[in-house]
Design a protein around this motif. Structure first.
Motif, PDB file in Angstrom:
ATOM      1  N   LYS A 188       0.827  -1.212   0.000  1.00 37.47           N
ATOM      2  CA  LYS A 188       0.000   0.000   0.000  1.00 37.47           C
ATOM      3  C   LYS A 188       0.859   1.259   0.000  1.00 37.47           C
ATOM      4  O   LYS A 188       0.528   2.258  -0.641  1.00 37.47           O
ATOM      5  N   LYS A 189       1.967   1.199   0.735  1.00 34.04           N
ATOM      6  CA  LYS A 189       2.854   2.364   0.802  1.00 34.04           C
ATOM      7  C   LYS A 189       3.365   2.736  -0.576  1.00 34.04           C
ATOM      8  O   LYS A 189       3.392   3.915  -0.945  1.00 34.04           O
ATOM      9  N   PHE A 190       3.748   1.730  -1.360  1.00 37.78           N
ATOM     10  CA  PHE A 190       4.369   2.011  -2.647  1.00 37.78           C
ATOM     11  C   PHE A 190       3.367   2.213  -3.774  1.00 37.78           C
ATOM     12  O   PHE A 190       3.748   2.405  -4.930  1.00 37.78           O
ATOM     13  N   GLU A 191       2.074   2.160  -3.447  1.00 36.53           N
ATOM     14  CA  GLU A 191       1.067   2.582  -4.419  1.00 36.53           C
ATOM     15  C   GLU A 191       1.089   4.089  -4.564  1.00 36.53           C
ATOM     16  O   GLU A 191       0.599   4.646  -5.545  1.00 36.53           O
ATOM     17  N   ASN A 192       1.672   4.742  -3.571  1.00 37.36           N
ATOM     18  CA  ASN A 192       1.904   6.188  -3.629  1.00 37.36           C
ATOM     19  C   ASN A 192       3.192   6.419  -4.416  1.00 37.36           C
ATOM     20  O   ASN A 192       4.276   6.064  -3.967  1.00 37.36           O
ATOM     21  N   GLY A 193       3.067   6.999  -5.596  1.00 37.86           N
ATOM     22  CA  GLY A 193       4.219   7.151  -6.486  1.00 37.86           C
ATOM     23  C   GLY A 193       5.352   7.968  -5.922  1.00 37.86           C
ATOM     24  O   GLY A 193       6.501   7.835  -6.345  1.00 37.86           O
ATOM     25  N   SER A 194       5.070   8.836  -4.928  1.00 36.53           N
ATOM     26  CA  SER A 194       6.122   9.687  -4.372  1.00 36.53           C
ATOM     27  C   SER A 194       6.877   9.026  -3.226  1.00 36.53           C
ATOM     28  O   SER A 194       7.849   9.581  -2.718  1.00 36.53           O
ATOM     29  N   ALA A 195       6.431   7.843  -2.796  1.00 36.35           N
ATOM     30  CA  ALA A 195       7.112   7.139  -1.704  1.00 36.35           C
ATOM     31  C   ALA A 195       8.540   6.804  -2.104  1.00 36.35           C
ATOM     32  O   ALA A 195       8.818   6.479  -3.263  1.00 36.35           O
ATOM     33  N   THR A 196       9.470   6.887  -1.149  1.00 33.37           N
ATOM     34  CA  THR A 196      10.876   6.584  -1.416  1.00 33.37           C
ATOM     35  C   THR A 196      11.297   5.344  -0.635  1.00 33.37           C
ATOM     36  O   THR A 196      10.542   4.807   0.171  1.00 33.37           O
ATOM     37  N   PHE A 197      12.531   4.925  -0.877  1.00 29.50           N
ATOM     38  CA  PHE A 197      13.049   3.694  -0.268  1.00 29.50           C
ATOM     39  C   PHE A 197      14.228   4.011   0.640  1.00 29.50           C
ATOM     40  O   PHE A 197      15.035   4.892   0.331  1.00 29.50           O
ATOM     41  N   ASP A 198      14.331   3.263   1.727  1.00 33.73           N
ATOM     42  CA  ASP A 198      15.439   3.474   2.654  1.00 33.73           C
ATOM     43  C   ASP A 198      16.755   2.914   2.113  1.00 33.73           C
ATOM     44  O   ASP A 198      17.828   3.313   2.550  1.00 33.73           O
ATOM     45  N   ASN A 199      16.652   1.964   1.203  1.00 35.36           N
ATOM     46  CA  ASN A 199      17.858   1.292   0.699  1.00 35.36           C
ATOM     47  C   ASN A 199      17.941   1.373  -0.825  1.00 35.36           C
ATOM     48  O   ASN A 199      17.937   0.359  -1.517  1.00 35.36           O
ATOM     49  N   PRO A 200      18.036   2.580  -1.401  1.00 35.18           N
ATOM     50  CA  PRO A 200      17.990   2.721  -2.857  1.00 35.18           C
ATOM     51  C   PRO A 200      19.124   2.014  -3.589  1.00 35.18           C
ATOM     52  O   PRO A 200      18.903   1.455  -4.678  1.00 35.18           O
ATOM     53  N   PHE A 201      20.335   2.019  -3.025  1.00 33.12           N
ATOM     54  CA  PHE A 201      21.457   1.386  -3.714  1.00 33.12           C
ATOM     55  C   PHE A 201      21.294  -0.129  -3.772  1.00 33.12           C
ATOM     56  O   PHE A 201      21.636  -0.760  -4.780  1.00 33.12           O
ATOM     57  N   ASP A 202      20.754  -0.717  -2.703  1.00 31.74           N
ATOM     58  CA  ASP A 202      20.514  -2.162  -2.695  1.00 31.74           C
ATOM     59  C   ASP A 202      19.480  -2.535  -3.756  1.00 31.74           C
ATOM     60  O   ASP A 202      19.662  -3.482  -4.521  1.00 31.74           O
ATOM     61  N   LEU A 203      18.381  -1.780  -3.789  1.00 32.07           N
ATOM     62  CA  LEU A 203      17.317  -2.068  -4.751  1.00 32.07           C
ATOM     63  C   LEU A 203      17.786  -1.876  -6.189  1.00 32.07           C
ATOM     64  O   LEU A 203      17.417  -2.645  -7.086  1.00 32.07           O
ATOM     65  N   MET A 204      18.610  -0.861  -6.419  1.00 33.36           N
ATOM     66  CA  MET A 204      19.101  -0.630  -7.778  1.00 33.36           C
ATOM     67  C   MET A 204      20.089  -1.709  -8.203  1.00 33.36           C
ATOM     68  O   MET A 204      20.197  -2.026  -9.391  1.00 33.36           O
ATOM     69  N   THR A 205      20.805  -2.293  -7.244  1.00 35.86           N
ATOM     70  CA  THR A 205      21.684  -3.417  -7.569  1.00 35.86           C
ATOM     71  C   THR A 205      20.854  -4.601  -8.058  1.00 35.86           C
ATOM     72  O   THR A 205      21.191  -5.261  -9.051  1.00 35.86           O
ATOM     73  N   VAL A 206      19.742  -4.851  -7.367  1.00 41.14           N
ATOM     74  CA  VAL A 206      18.826  -5.929  -7.764  1.00 41.14           C
ATOM     75  C   VAL A 206      18.221  -5.638  -9.132  1.00 41.14           C
ATOM     76  O   VAL A 206      18.136  -6.517  -9.994  1.00 41.14           O
ATOM     77  N   TYR A 207      17.799  -4.394  -9.332  1.00 41.31           N
ATOM     78  CA  TYR A 207      17.236  -3.999 -10.634  1.00 41.31           C
ATOM     79  C   TYR A 207      18.224  -4.274 -11.766  1.00 41.31           C
ATOM     80  O   TYR A 207      17.868  -4.844 -12.807  1.00 41.31           O
ATOM     81  N   CYS A 208      19.471  -3.855 -11.560  1.00 41.54           N
ATOM     82  CA  CYS A 208      20.490  -4.020 -12.602  1.00 41.54           C
ATOM     83  C   CYS A 208      20.763  -5.496 -12.899  1.00 41.54           C
ATOM     84  O   CYS A 208      21.039  -5.863 -14.038  1.00 41.54           O
ATOM     85  N   ALA A 209      20.675  -6.341 -11.862  1.00 44.77           N
ATOM     86  CA  ALA A 209      20.861  -7.777 -12.085  1.00 44.77           C
ATOM     87  C   ALA A 209      19.751  -8.318 -12.973  1.00 44.77           C
ATOM     88  O   ALA A 209      20.008  -9.074 -13.912  1.00 44.77           O
ATOM     89  N   LEU A 210      18.503  -7.926 -12.707  1.00 44.26           N
ATOM     90  CA  LEU A 210      17.386  -8.378 -13.536  1.00 44.26           C
ATOM     91  C   LEU A 210      17.496  -7.824 -14.956  1.00 44.26           C
ATOM     92  O   LEU A 210      17.003  -8.424 -15.908  1.00 44.26           O
ATOM     93  N   ASP A 211      18.146  -6.669 -15.089  1.00 43.57           N
ATOM     94  CA  ASP A 211      18.339  -6.047 -16.405  1.00 43.57           C
ATOM     95  C   ASP A 211      19.623  -6.530 -17.077  1.00 43.57           C
ATOM     96  O   ASP A 211      19.951  -6.093 -18.181  1.00 43.57           O
ATOM     97  N   ASN A 212      20.368  -7.406 -16.385  1.00 47.59           N
ATOM     98  CA  ASN A 212      21.640  -7.929 -16.875  1.00 47.59           C
ATOM     99  C   ASN A 212      22.618  -6.809 -17.237  1.00 47.59           C
ATOM    100  O   ASN A 212      23.205  -6.805 -18.322  1.00 47.59           O
ATOM    101  N   CYS A 213      22.771  -5.873 -16.323  1.00 45.52           N
ATOM    102  CA  CYS A 213      23.710  -4.767 -16.515  1.00 45.52           C
ATOM    103  C   CYS A 213      24.720  -4.825 -15.369  1.00 45.52           C
ATOM    104  O   CYS A 213      24.588  -4.132 -14.357  1.00 45.52           O
ATOM    105  N   GLN A 214      25.739  -5.651 -15.543  1.00 42.03           N
ATOM    106  CA  GLN A 214      26.662  -5.967 -14.465  1.00 42.03           C
ATOM    107  C   GLN A 214      27.486  -4.774 -14.002  1.00 42.03           C
ATOM    108  O   GLN A 214      27.695  -4.580 -12.798  1.00 42.03           O
TER     109      GLN A 214
END
Length: 302
Positions: A188-214
């Protein structure tokens, strides 16, 4: 023609001589000329943004650093930096992502739920992460038998829109149920588009792995708040994608090699950190490091 050449040569600052023996490609000099012609503080913001997008598209971070950032003739607003960051990430331009962070783009401010969702809907169509998320979104759409939100790809095809909880469910599947994503626990929190994340670098590492951008995954991982856990999760992601490539029988040897190398790299990095902690902490402290439950990773422990 001679008169035109003489007229142009009067503006020496705008003239660039290109040698076919120069190691830089022709588009490097074309872009350099464009930058030179507008290297002053009175250039419109739209022009600077177009130039930066062109530099990102062509992959010339050196030019952007030299003509835009180093001279400091134009100061990008936070909104403009975020637009450029989004563009650089989707184009997999690691050098530009680093350049934008160095210039002052705050990743925590940039990585709203809205932008995170845009990124997951902009994965490289050749990546395994894209295929898995599209398959999941399509299954959900067919199961519900209703029209869900769709996006249009570059060919005019309508594709189901990936939601963040779809990403969370995929990560739970990859981790074989040992991990529950914050995309699901805080849906529910992230249904709000302006919500942010406490661990952005961790999440972006995961994103890049799924995108195969090592390369970009490594860039973000180095700034991770939980590098051991993030490294292990990303290692699992790459192994899972490699397994799925075999299942899909796409016969892409280059992709397989990339995934295997990326998995091996993150495994080495994670266990390297574990070894360092083992040799530098008392046994009790070391055990506590392994057993601590990480809230950002769904209370996962090592």
């Amino acid at each position: 023609m001679l008169d035109l050449i003489l007229e142009i040569s009067a503006y020496r600052d705008f003239v660039t001589i290109y040698s076919i023996q120069n190691p830089e490609p022709l588009d490097f000099y074309i872009l350099s000329s464009l930058m030179k012609s507008s290297a002053n503080a009175n250039v419109l913001a739209a022009t600077k943004m177009r130039q930066m997008r062109l530099a990102i598209t062509w992959g010339h971070s050196k030019i952007a650093r030299e003509f835009i950032f180093s001279q400091k003739l134009y100061k990008f607003s936070s909104d403009e930096l975020e637009q450029l960051m989004l563009f650089a990430i989707t184009k997999q331009r690691t050098a530009f992502v680093k350049l934008l962070m160095d210039y002052g783009c705050d990743l925590k401010q940039f990585l709203t739920a809205k932008n995170m969702k845009i990124l997951f809907n902009s994965l490289d169509p050749k990546s395994g992460g894209y295929r898995l998320l599209m398959e999941r979104a399509e299954r959900k759409q067919n199961k519900l038998k209703v029209d869900t939100q769709t996006l249009e790809d570059g060919c005019g095809n309508r594709l189901p829109e990936v939601q963040l909880h779809d990403v969370g469910s995929l990560l739970g599947r990859i981790m074989q149920g040992s991990y529950t994503s914050i995309f699901n626990t805080h849906k529910k929190k992230f249904e709000n588009g302006s919500a942010t994340f406490d661990n952005p670098f961790d999440l972006m590492t995961v994103y890049c792995a799924l995108d195969n951008c090592q390369d970009m995954a490594l860039l973000f991982w180095k700034k991770s708040r939980t590098p051991m856990a993030t490294g292990i999760i990303v290692h699992r992601i790459y192994n899972y994608l490699d397994m799925m490539e075999s299942k899909w029988a796409r016969m892409d040897e280059e992709m397989t090699e990339q995934l295997e190398k990326a998995a091996s790299d993150f495994e080495s990095l994670s266990y390297g950190l574990m070894t360092m902690c083992y040799h530098n902490y008392e046994k009790k402290e070391w055990v506590n490091i392994l057993e601590v439950k990480m809230i950002d990773w769904g209370n996962l422990s090592l």
